[in-house]
Every structure is written in C-alpha cells, then in structure tokens.
Design a protein around this motif. Structure first.
Motif, PDB file in Angstrom:
ATOM      1  N   GLN A   9      -7.699  18.353 -22.031  1.00 44.13           N
ATOM      2  CA  GLN A   9      -6.735  18.495 -20.938  1.00 44.13           C
ATOM      3  C   GLN A   9      -5.908  17.220 -20.816  1.00 44.13           C
ATOM      4  O   GLN A   9      -6.435  16.112 -20.856  1.00 44.13           O
ATOM      5  N   SER A  28      -3.984  10.030 -17.214  1.00 41.58           N
ATOM      6  CA  SER A  28      -5.370  10.466 -17.412  1.00 41.58           C
ATOM      7  C   SER A  28      -5.438  11.605 -18.407  1.00 41.58           C
ATOM      8  O   SER A  28      -4.538  12.443 -18.477  1.00 41.58           O
ATOM      9  N   ILE A  30      -8.585  14.355 -20.199  1.00 38.30           N
ATOM     10  CA  ILE A  30      -9.963  14.836 -20.188  1.00 38.30           C
ATOM     11  C   ILE A  30     -10.349  15.107 -21.642  1.00 38.30           C
ATOM     12  O   ILE A  30      -9.654  15.858 -22.339  1.00 38.30           O
ATOM     13  N   GLN A  32     -13.703  15.778 -24.543  1.00 42.41           N
ATOM     14  CA  GLN A  32     -15.073  16.274 -24.668  1.00 42.41           C
ATOM     15  C   GLN A  32     -15.704  15.621 -25.891  1.00 42.41           C
ATOM     16  O   GLN A  32     -15.151  15.670 -26.990  1.00 42.41           O
ATOM     17  N   THR A  40     -18.101  15.896 -20.900  1.00 40.81           N
ATOM     18  CA  THR A  40     -16.690  15.874 -20.549  1.00 40.81           C
ATOM     19  C   THR A  40     -16.428  14.570 -19.802  1.00 40.81           C
ATOM     20  O   THR A  40     -17.137  14.242 -18.853  1.00 40.81           O
ATOM     21  N   GLN A  42     -13.342  11.728 -18.278  1.00 45.04           N
ATOM     22  CA  GLN A  42     -11.956  11.398 -17.979  1.00 45.04           C
ATOM     23  C   GLN A  42     -11.699   9.980 -18.482  1.00 45.04           C
ATOM     24  O   GLN A  42     -12.437   9.056 -18.157  1.00 45.04           O
TER      25      GLN A  42
END
Length: 147
Positions: A9, A28, A30, A32, A40, A42
């Motif tokens: 993301q 920012s 996201i 994984q 996950t 950030q």
C-alpha cells in the motif's frame, strides 16, 4: 538495518507547517515481510529522504531502514524510517525459502508442518503417531475451533 519486503500500500503524502514556521513532509508505505509468519510494517520517509525512495505497488524491495523509538507522555512510539529502497532482481525468490507474501505454498503431507520433518521417538526410533488424529471424535467434525 536491511530487510526484504513487498510494497502492498502506498499512502498519501502528508505536509504541513511546524510551530516554528518550517515546512515538513512525510510519506508512508505499508510493506509485508517474508517468512513463515509475514508481518505488515509501516515505513516512513521524512523531508528530503522522500526524494530518494521510489517504490511501486506489489514489487519486492530490499529496504534500508533506521529504527527509532521516543517517549511522549509516558508512552513509547517507534518509527521505521526508510532511507533506501532497492528493487530485488528476482522477486519470486523469497528469503529463507519461504513463499512471497500473498502466495499460498503447496500443501504439505498430512501430519507434517511446512519446513518440518516428521518426529520420531528418540528412544525407539519409530515414527510417532499423530496426537490429533482422533480429535474429530470429541466434537462436531464441521467445527473448526481448536477447543
């Protein structure tokens, strides 16, 4: 610190003006991680570091980050600040032999956990039976709860 992760993301840029009148920017993402239990996380970039980090969704990157924690009103907050993201050459190769995030591995043999081998009795050398083989007899077979 470096780790390999897949971008899942891309969050919008945050901008503002501090109390001192200075402009600030924060970006920012996201990601994984890989592994038996993917996490996950950030990651952020502040100020001019944003211009050094270019990432595209669903691609795998080797991320270089700084970890920093700070205390505010008795609580601790941690930032994962990324300062370099290098796209991996072969995204299908996950570290430690684990599948990429979002990829379902091939099913293992019955009674064998992925990455493990069947356990044998250390005294006799015979393979142990599955201790959960008769578990369905204790409850409804359609009930998937562990208790």
């Amino acid at each position: 610190m470096d780790f390999v992760a897949k971008l899942v993301q891309d969050l919008p840029m945050e901008e503002g003006v501090s109390k001192a009148g200075n402009n600030w920017r924060k970006k920012s993402w996201i990601v994984q991680t890989f592994g038996q239990y993917p996490k996950t996380v950030q990651v952020i970039a502040l100020g001019n570091a944003i211009d050094n980090v270019h990432m595209e969704l669903m691609k795998v990157y080797n991320l270089s980050v700084d970890l920093e924690s700070r205390e505010y009103n008795g609580r601790w907050y941690t930032d994962v600040k990324v300062f370099r993201a290098v796209e991996t050459v072969d995204p299908s190769l996950a570290p430690q032999g684990y599948p990429a995030p979002g990829v379902n591995p091939a099913p293992a043999a019955p009674g064998v956990m992925p990455g493990n081998t069947p356990v044998s009795d250390p005294f006799s050398g015979a393979a142990q039976s599955d201790p959960f083989a008769g578990a369905a007899a204790f409850g409804d077979a359609s009930d998937d709860l562990p208790f």
